[in-house]
Design a protein around this motif. Sequence first.
Motif, PDB file in Angstrom:
ATOM      1  N   ASP A   8       0.819  -1.216   0.000  1.00  0.00           N
ATOM      2  CA  ASP A   8       0.000   0.000   0.000  1.00  0.00           C
ATOM      3  C   ASP A   8       0.857   1.272   0.000  1.00  0.00           C
ATOM      4  OD1 ASP A   8       0.758  -0.595   2.669  1.00  0.00           O
ATOM      5  OD2 ASP A   8      -0.913   0.558   3.468  1.00  0.00           O
ATOM      6  N   LEU A   9       2.174   1.121   0.118  1.00  0.00           N
ATOM      7  CA  LEU A   9       3.081   2.262   0.038  1.00  0.00           C
ATOM      8  C   LEU A   9       3.595   2.481  -1.384  1.00  0.00           C
ATOM      9  CD1 LEU A   9       5.122   1.697   3.323  1.00  0.00           C
ATOM     10  CD2 LEU A   9       3.285   3.350   2.928  1.00  0.00           C
ATOM     11  N   THR A  11       3.662   3.718  -4.964  1.00  0.00           N
ATOM     12  CA  THR A  11       3.004   4.777  -5.726  1.00  0.00           C
ATOM     13  C   THR A  11       2.723   4.335  -7.152  1.00  0.00           C
ATOM     14  OG1 THR A  11       5.084   5.746  -6.503  1.00  0.00           O
ATOM     15  CG2 THR A  11       4.192   6.580  -4.401  1.00  0.00           C
ATOM     16  N   THR A 112       5.057   7.015   6.220  1.00  0.00           N
ATOM     17  CA  THR A 112       3.829   6.323   5.831  1.00  0.00           C
ATOM     18  C   THR A 112       2.739   7.322   5.462  1.00  0.00           C
ATOM     19  OG1 THR A 112       4.371   4.428   7.225  1.00  0.00           O
ATOM     20  CG2 THR A 112       2.063   4.693   6.598  1.00  0.00           C
ATOM     21  N   HIS A 113       2.500   8.291   6.323  1.00  0.00           N
ATOM     22  CA  HIS A 113       1.464   9.292   6.052  1.00  0.00           C
ATOM     23  C   HIS A 113       1.810  10.141   4.833  1.00  0.00           C
ATOM     24  CE1 HIS A 113      -1.107   8.459   9.441  1.00  0.00           C
ATOM     25  NE2 HIS A 113      -0.046   8.438  10.227  1.00  0.00           N
ATOM     26  N   LYS A 116       1.236   8.010   1.635  1.00  0.00           N
ATOM     27  CA  LYS A 116      -0.177   7.715   1.402  1.00  0.00           C
ATOM     28  C   LYS A 116      -1.008   8.966   1.118  1.00  0.00           C
ATOM     29  CE  LYS A 116      -0.523   3.390   3.930  1.00  0.00           C
ATOM     30  NZ  LYS A 116      -1.225   2.672   5.017  1.00  0.00           N
ATOM     31  N   ARG A 117      -0.620  10.092   1.671  1.00  0.00           N
ATOM     32  CA  ARG A 117      -1.401  11.316   1.513  1.00  0.00           C
ATOM     33  C   ARG A 117      -0.790  12.227   0.448  1.00  0.00           C
ATOM     34  NH1 ARG A 117      -0.849  13.383   6.573  1.00  0.00           N
ATOM     35  NH2 ARG A 117       1.018  14.386   5.834  1.00  0.00           N
ATOM     36  N   MET A 120       0.794  10.201  -2.965  1.00  0.00           N
ATOM     37  CA  MET A 120      -0.248   9.594  -3.794  1.00  0.00           C
ATOM     38  C   MET A 120      -1.050  10.667  -4.531  1.00  0.00           C
ATOM     39  SD  MET A 120       0.063   6.363  -3.681  1.00  0.00           S
ATOM     40  CE  MET A 120       0.566   4.975  -2.678  1.00  0.00           C
TER      41      MET A 120
END
Length: 153
Positions: A8-9, A11, A112-113, A116-117, A120
């Motif tokens: 999920d990391l 891109t 991580t944040h 993902k934020r 992405m």
Amino acid sequence: MAMVWTSDLNTGIDVIDRQHQRIVDYINQLEDPATRADHQAISRVLEDLADYTLSHFAFEESLQEEVGYQYAKPHKAVHDMFIKRLTSYQHRHDAGEPVVEQLHAMLCTWLTHHIKRDDMAYVAEVGAKAKQVTEDRKEGGWFSRAMKVFRKR
């Protein structure tokens, strides 16, 4: 506890994903010297992490600039704030404060944040041109542009 790269990391931009994975490697390199309380080894990892992160940020920012990403300036501001935080931890470590555990947690959470934020969010615009830009090897190619951004810091 080691940070584990999870799908999920990703891109979907291979060069960016490899760079992010390298940052995870640096984060995980903090563990061994921390268990040995090896101040010099921790300092080296922090320096390497900061250097690599700066070059990654410059690369990412140059890609965003290349495609005219509309949120490039706010994204750079997030990068700049992170570098200030990391530098603060380096100074605290240099002063003898035991920061590795707290720093490791911050790095894992922040990366991580951020991926993902913030990262992405640019994938749709940057991903389409990333391959073309990263394959550009001639004078004035992606590397030259990234170094110009890096020198502006």
